[in-house]
Design a protein around this motif. Structure first.
Motif, PDB file in Angstrom:
ATOM      1  N   ARG A 108       6.213  -1.719   4.945  1.00 17.84           N
ATOM      2  CA  ARG A 108       5.887  -2.334   6.240  1.00 17.84           C
ATOM      3  C   ARG A 108       4.951  -3.541   6.078  1.00 17.84           C
ATOM      4  NH1 ARG A 108       6.861  -0.060  10.956  1.00 17.84           N
ATOM      5  NH2 ARG A 108       4.844  -0.645  11.844  1.00 17.84           N
ATOM      6  N   PHE A 109       4.202  -3.586   4.983  1.00 17.89           N
ATOM      7  CA  PHE A 109       3.338  -4.745   4.717  1.00 17.89           C
ATOM      8  C   PHE A 109       4.154  -5.956   4.254  1.00 17.89           C
ATOM      9  CE2 PHE A 109       0.573  -1.118   4.429  1.00 17.89           C
ATOM     10  CZ  PHE A 109      -0.669  -1.555   4.866  1.00 17.89           C
ATOM     11  N   LEU A 110       5.436  -5.724   3.942  1.00 18.14           N
ATOM     12  CA  LEU A 110       6.291  -6.771   3.395  1.00 18.14           C
ATOM     13  C   LEU A 110       7.344  -7.250   4.389  1.00 18.14           C
ATOM     14  CD1 LEU A 110       6.954  -5.043  -0.065  1.00 18.14           C
ATOM     15  CD2 LEU A 110       5.054  -6.544   0.545  1.00 18.14           C
ATOM     16  N   ASP A 152      11.569   6.073 -11.165  1.00 19.71           N
ATOM     17  CA  ASP A 152      12.065   5.240 -10.066  1.00 19.71           C
ATOM     18  C   ASP A 152      10.868   4.797  -9.244  1.00 19.71           C
ATOM     19  OD1 ASP A 152      13.275   4.106  -7.865  1.00 19.71           O
ATOM     20  OD2 ASP A 152      13.801   6.014  -6.952  1.00 19.71           O
ATOM     21  N   LEU A 153      10.438   3.551  -9.423  1.00 19.53           N
ATOM     22  CA  LEU A 153       9.252   3.047  -8.751  1.00 19.53           C
ATOM     23  C   LEU A 153       9.630   1.899  -7.828  1.00 19.53           C
ATOM     24  CD1 LEU A 153       6.125   3.377  -8.759  1.00 19.53           C
ATOM     25  CD2 LEU A 153       6.066   1.443 -10.306  1.00 19.53           C
ATOM     26  N   ASN A 154       9.149   1.937  -6.586  1.00 18.33           N
ATOM     27  CA  ASN A 154       9.428   0.855  -5.652  1.00 18.33           C
ATOM     28  C   ASN A 154       8.390   0.852  -4.545  1.00 18.33           C
ATOM     29  OD1 ASN A 154      10.508   2.590  -3.339  1.00 18.33           O
ATOM     30  ND2 ASN A 154      11.872   3.199  -5.026  1.00 18.33           N
ATOM     31  N   ASN A 155       8.569  -0.033  -3.563  1.00 19.71           N
ATOM     32  CA  ASN A 155       7.582  -0.171  -2.499  1.00 19.71           C
ATOM     33  C   ASN A 155       7.487   1.065  -1.606  1.00 19.71           C
ATOM     34  OD1 ASN A 155      10.175  -1.930  -2.014  1.00 19.71           O
ATOM     35  ND2 ASN A 155       9.682  -1.028  -0.040  1.00 19.71           N
ATOM     36  N   GLY A 156       8.493   1.950  -1.676  1.00 18.60           N
ATOM     37  CA  GLY A 156       8.446   3.169  -0.885  1.00 18.60           C
ATOM     38  C   GLY A 156       7.578   4.255  -1.492  1.00 18.60           C
ATOM     39  N   ALA A 211       3.196  -4.824 -12.004  1.00 22.99           N
ATOM     40  CA  ALA A 211       2.979  -6.243 -11.742  1.00 22.99           C
ATOM     41  C   ALA A 211       3.789  -6.714 -10.538  1.00 22.99           C
ATOM     42  CB  ALA A 211       3.330  -7.064 -12.982  1.00 22.99           C
ATOM     43  N   VAL A 212       5.021  -6.205 -10.392  1.00 23.33           N
ATOM     44  CA  VAL A 212       5.849  -6.571  -9.234  1.00 23.33           C
ATOM     45  C   VAL A 212       5.190  -6.076  -7.945  1.00 23.33           C
ATOM     46  CG1 VAL A 212       8.078  -6.277  -8.089  1.00 23.33           C
ATOM     47  CG2 VAL A 212       7.986  -6.570 -10.570  1.00 23.33           C
ATOM     48  N   ILE A 213       4.714  -4.831  -7.950  1.00 19.58           N
ATOM     49  CA  ILE A 213       4.051  -4.260  -6.775  1.00 19.58           C
ATOM     50  C   ILE A 213       2.817  -5.085  -6.405  1.00 19.58           C
ATOM     51  CG2 ILE A 213       2.735  -2.278  -5.926  1.00 19.58           C
ATOM     52  CD1 ILE A 213       5.677  -1.678  -5.941  1.00 19.58           C
ATOM     53  N   LEU A 214       1.992  -5.423  -7.389  1.00 20.73           N
ATOM     54  CA  LEU A 214       0.764  -6.184  -7.131  1.00 20.73           C
ATOM     55  C   LEU A 214       1.084  -7.586  -6.615  1.00 20.73           C
ATOM     56  CD1 LEU A 214      -1.382  -5.150 -10.238  1.00 20.73           C
ATOM     57  CD2 LEU A 214      -1.611  -4.316  -7.881  1.00 20.73           C
ATOM     58  N   PHE A 215       2.096  -8.205  -7.182  1.00 21.34           N
ATOM     59  CA  PHE A 215       2.494  -9.547  -6.738  1.00 21.34           C
ATOM     60  C   PHE A 215       2.908  -9.504  -5.269  1.00 21.34           C
ATOM     61  CE2 PHE A 215       5.286 -13.139  -6.048  1.00 21.34           C
ATOM     62  CZ  PHE A 215       4.659 -14.169  -6.740  1.00 21.34           C
ATOM     63  N   ARG A 216       3.710  -8.525  -4.906  1.00 17.51           N
ATOM     64  CA  ARG A 216       4.186  -8.440  -3.530  1.00 17.51           C
ATOM     65  C   ARG A 216       3.047  -8.100  -2.566  1.00 17.51           C
ATOM     66  NH1 ARG A 216       9.881  -6.459  -1.942  1.00 17.51           N
ATOM     67  NH2 ARG A 216       9.384  -8.134  -0.477  1.00 17.51           N
ATOM     68  N   MET A 217       2.059  -7.357  -3.019  1.00 15.11           N
ATOM     69  CA  MET A 217       0.910  -7.070  -2.167  1.00 15.11           C
ATOM     70  C   MET A 217       0.131  -8.332  -1.828  1.00 15.11           C
ATOM     71  SD  MET A 217      -0.622  -3.490  -3.631  1.00 15.11           S
ATOM     72  CE  MET A 217      -2.069  -3.674  -2.592  1.00 15.11           C
ATOM     73  N   LEU A 218       0.094  -9.281  -2.768  1.00 16.12           N
ATOM     74  CA  LEU A 218      -0.650 -10.520  -2.553  1.00 16.12           C
ATOM     75  C   LEU A 218       0.205 -11.616  -1.924  1.00 16.12           C
ATOM     76  CD1 LEU A 218      -2.847  -9.126  -4.203  1.00 16.12           C
ATOM     77  CD2 LEU A 218      -3.076 -11.211  -5.563  1.00 16.12           C
ATOM     78  N   PHE A 219       1.469 -11.697  -2.352  1.00 13.36           N
ATOM     79  CA  PHE A 219       2.294 -12.844  -1.960  1.00 13.36           C
ATOM     80  C   PHE A 219       3.519 -12.473  -1.117  1.00 13.36           C
ATOM     81  CE2 PHE A 219       0.251 -13.708  -6.082  1.00 13.36           C
ATOM     82  CZ  PHE A 219      -0.588 -14.745  -5.696  1.00 13.36           C
ATOM     83  N   ILE A 220       3.723 -11.171  -0.882  1.00 14.51           N
ATOM     84  CA  ILE A 220       4.778 -10.620  -0.013  1.00 14.51           C
ATOM     85  C   ILE A 220       6.173 -10.752  -0.645  1.00 14.51           C
ATOM     86  CG2 ILE A 220       5.871 -10.706   2.263  1.00 14.51           C
ATOM     87  CD1 ILE A 220       3.132 -11.688   3.354  1.00 14.51           C
ATOM     88  N   GLU A 221       6.532 -11.952  -1.090  1.00 13.25           N
ATOM     89  CA  GLU A 221       7.873 -12.161  -1.634  1.00 13.25           C
ATOM     90  C   GLU A 221       7.967 -11.653  -3.080  1.00 13.25           C
ATOM     91  OE1 GLU A 221       7.879 -15.870   1.368  1.00 13.25           O
ATOM     92  OE2 GLU A 221       7.129 -16.052  -0.667  1.00 13.25           O
TER      93      GLU A 221
END
Length: 438
Positions: A108-110, A152-156, A211-221
């Protein structure tokens, strides 16, 4: 049994009974229910039979779940399996704690809400965002220190309290001590390239996902989705290419094939220039050629932890507009919101971290420690002199007495709630750690 009905009663391998109270939601792997078990309300994830049938070895997956339950959660931040059902009609499920109120799924933050013209969930401030990153990093670190890795790791996987950045990590059923690939279909957008190409997950591949999770937390995309990797029609072959065979960072300084642009990467381009070099450089390292190709040189959790603790320590309320912005020790910068000038002339330098002498900067226990400490316990705060705002002091918010050595070797105590003037060459002792005003 594809779905369980409200009122259904089942039994676990530990001879506990559970009763279905409510259907909470469904996903690709199974359904989630609110249940009563052992006098408590819990959550039950029940697998679709189709999910079980697609597994390489369902019994091995089942026994891995049982072993994880026996070993226990790495930290309290994990919504870890605590009960495992018996097999019923070719399927089974596991019971875990319920998500408390006030937590939002990272997804939801994305996501942008066109009705409100805002993100569906937003952090209260930069400190909360940093806290969330620190909590996720610490979760990965604890998991790896216990010998586990994700399947299996993702934004969920993450529930976050937007007010303070507290994190709960869920969907831990795919975690394995050995990194064995159970055949669980994950999201390629969060997989390390070697896993996309068929390799088994391990802690190195987890670090790419982190790193993907952290990037999306800061930059969304997404860090790998630019002009090269967003074709008009995505196919499985192209997906494998862009995330596995030839992934390219959208801000790679040495390869502009996948360069970010204003149509696809609006938030990335907007926020990239705001964050300091040490954050940007870690993402360049995380998605550069040395990370996406063998030997997969990945940024380790401790490096990420130090970076986000530093970032949080440099997050202060702007004295002009009150919003949080960044300040670096011994620099003058402009508030990212109102443009007002902020100047920091001094700092307190500890062995691993440096605290800016600027009003509102927080000192956490782990920052003062020479080794490791609690990065969530605030023990001090920089306050301004009301008569002379250019002068600062550090208030003792801990429950222990500090000592301060002055340049003339005089030693003074700073009791809890007392203050220490931040003057050049003062040496602060907290427990066994020292910090010097520079």
């Amino acid at each position: 049994m594809a779905e369980l009905k409200v009122g259904y009663k089942g039994r676990t391998v530990y001879n506990s009974t559970f009763t279905i109270l409510e259907f909470l939601g469904g996903g690709g792997q199974g359904n989630v229910y609110r249940v009563e078990c052992g006098g408590k309300e819990m959550a039950l994830k029940w697998y679709h039979k189709s999910t079980i049938e697609k597994m390489k070895n369902p019994q091995e997956f089942y026994e891995n779940l049982r072993a994880n339950i026996k070993k226990g959660a790495p930290t309290k931040n994990f919504l870890w399996p605590v009960e495992l059902s018996n097999w019923i009609d070719g399927s089974f499920g596991y019971i875990m704690p319920l998500r408390p109120n006030g937590y939002e799924e990272l997804t939801r933050f994305l996501l942008w809400d066109p009705k409100t013209r805002r993100m569906k969930a937003s952090f209260a401030n930069i400190t909360a965002r940093c806290n969330a990153a620190i909590n996720i990093i610490e979760g990965f670190r604890a998991l790896h220190n216990d010998g586990y890795s994700y399947q299996d790791l993702n934004n969920g996987n993450f529930f976050i309290n937007p007010a303070n950045g507290d994190v709960l990590i869920c969907d831990n059923d795919n975690v394995s001590e050995r990194g064995v690939n159970f055949g669980i279909a994950g999201k390629q957008r969060y997989m390390a390239p070697e896993v996309v190409m068929g390799g088994s997950p391990d802690k190195r591949s987890d670090r790419f996902s982190l790193a993907v999770i952290l990037f999306r937390m800061l930059f969304i995309e997404h860090p790998l989705e630019g002009k090269y990797s967003t074709p008009p029609c995505m196919t499985p072959e192209l997906e494998k290419k862009f995330y596995g065979e030839d992934p390219v960072f959208v801000l790679d300084p040495e390869d502009d094939r996948n360069a970010a642009n204003n149509q696809l990467n609006t938030n990335t381009l907007r926020f990239w220039k705001i964050y300091p070099d040490y954050i940007r450089n870690l993402f360049i390292q995380s998605f550069g050629k040395s990370s996406v190709k063998p030997p997969y040189d990945r940024v380790i959790e401790m490096t990420w932890l130090d970076a986000f603790v530093k970032l949080r320590s440099e997050t202060v309320p702007c004295p002009h507009c009150g919003k949080e912005t960044f300040i670096a020790p011994k620099y003058s910068v402009n508030c990212m919101y109102c443009g007002g000038q902020l100047t920091c002339t001094d700092s307190i330098k500890f062995k691993r971290f440096e605290l800016p002498a600027f009003g509102g900067a927080k000192l956490y226990d782990g920052m003062a420690s020479d080794t490791e400490g609690d990065f969530h316990k605030i023990i001090g705060e920089v306050v301004r002199n009301k008569k002379d705002p250019s002068k600062h002091a550090l208030r003792n918010l801990s429950d222990q007495t500090w000592s301060v050595k002055l340049p003339d070797n005089t030693v003074k105590n700073v009791e809890p709630q007392g203050i220490m003037p931040i003057n050049k060459d003062y040496v602060l002792t907290i427990g066994r750690s020292e910090g010097t005003v520079e």
